[in-house]
Design an enzyme around this catalytic site. Structure first.
Site, mmCIF file in Angstrom:
data_model
loop_
_atom_site.group_PDB
_atom_site.id
_atom_site.type_symbol
_atom_site.label_atom_id
_atom_site.label_comp_id
_atom_site.label_asym_id
_atom_site.label_seq_id
_atom_site.Cartn_x
_atom_site.Cartn_y
_atom_site.Cartn_z
ATOM 1 N N HIS A 106 -0.768 121.256 -21.359
ATOM 2 C CA HIS A 106 0.039 120.260 -22.108
ATOM 3 C C HIS A 106 -0.475 120.124 -23.525
ATOM 4 O O HIS A 106 -1.071 119.106 -23.839
ATOM 5 C CB HIS A 106 -0.030 118.923 -21.389
ATOM 6 C CG HIS A 106 1.056 117.968 -21.769
ATOM 7 N ND1 HIS A 106 0.924 117.028 -22.770
ATOM 8 C CD2 HIS A 106 2.296 117.808 -21.281
ATOM 9 C CE1 HIS A 106 2.033 116.311 -22.849
ATOM 10 N NE2 HIS A 106 2.873 116.765 -21.952
ATOM 11 N N PHE A 107 -0.297 120.841 -24.394
ATOM 12 C CA PHE A 107 0.267 122.182 -24.471
ATOM 13 C C PHE A 107 -0.808 123.047 -25.052
ATOM 14 O O PHE A 107 -1.419 122.657 -26.036
ATOM 15 C CB PHE A 107 1.520 122.179 -25.335
ATOM 16 C CG PHE A 107 2.557 121.172 -24.877
ATOM 17 C CD1 PHE A 107 3.409 121.475 -23.833
ATOM 18 C CD2 PHE A 107 2.645 119.920 -25.465
ATOM 19 C CE1 PHE A 107 4.371 120.561 -23.413
ATOM 20 C CE2 PHE A 107 3.596 119.002 -25.049
ATOM 21 C CZ PHE A 107 4.457 119.313 -24.012
#
Length: 155
Positions: free
Chosen positions: A54-55
């Site tokens: 994420h991410f």
């Protein structure tokens, strides 16, 4: 400046909350006022497991985890106010009435989370909390929690 005598450190947090790494999202707290308010602190590290997905190229702390960090701060306030023993009491997060995410939180940020009780009716605590980075609001929420007897271990 925070009075060091009022700092709630990791040992007391571990005594009062059942959460453990990687799900414990409060590193320390301060400014506790019984039944009224507390400020939780979360140091957001690049090693947090959620950043892997994420991410990876643009790491951002998930908003739901900011809400969970606020809820854990509220649970710490409840635990101290009720002088709850986690061996026989569990504090349950029971609802979010509103949540707003204003800015991304990234590795290296320090979340400061002032949480205040807005109502306490028969053991149902209603809270409002903010998440701040360098004094700038990045998220806020209204949420509620209650306590219950911990269920015995199954044999």
């Amino acid at each position: 400046m925070t009075d060091l005598a009022s700092v709630i450190g990791p040992d007391e947090i571990l005594m009062r909350l059942p959460h453990r790494f990687p799900f414990l999202l409060v590193d320390r707290a301060h400014s506790y006022v019984e039944g009224e308010s507390i400020t939780g602190i979360k140091c957001v590290s690049a090693g947090e497991p959620y950043f892997q997905g994420h991410f990876p190229e643009n790491p951002v702390m998930p908003g739901v985890l900011m809400i969970e960090a606020l809820a854990q701060t509220g649970a710490l306030l409840m635990s101290k106010t009720l002088d709850a023993d986690i061996s026989n009491t569990v504090i349950l997060f029971i609802g979010v009435d509103r949540a707003r995410f204003r800015k991304p939180v990234r590795p290296g940020d320090v979340l400061e989370m002032p949480v205040r009780v807005v109502a306490n009716r028969r053991g149902l605590f209603r809270f409002e909390g903010d998440a701040l980075v360098n004094g700038v609001k990045v998220a806020d929420a209204a949420f509620s929690a209650t306590s219950a007897q911990r269920q015995g271990e199954a044999s």
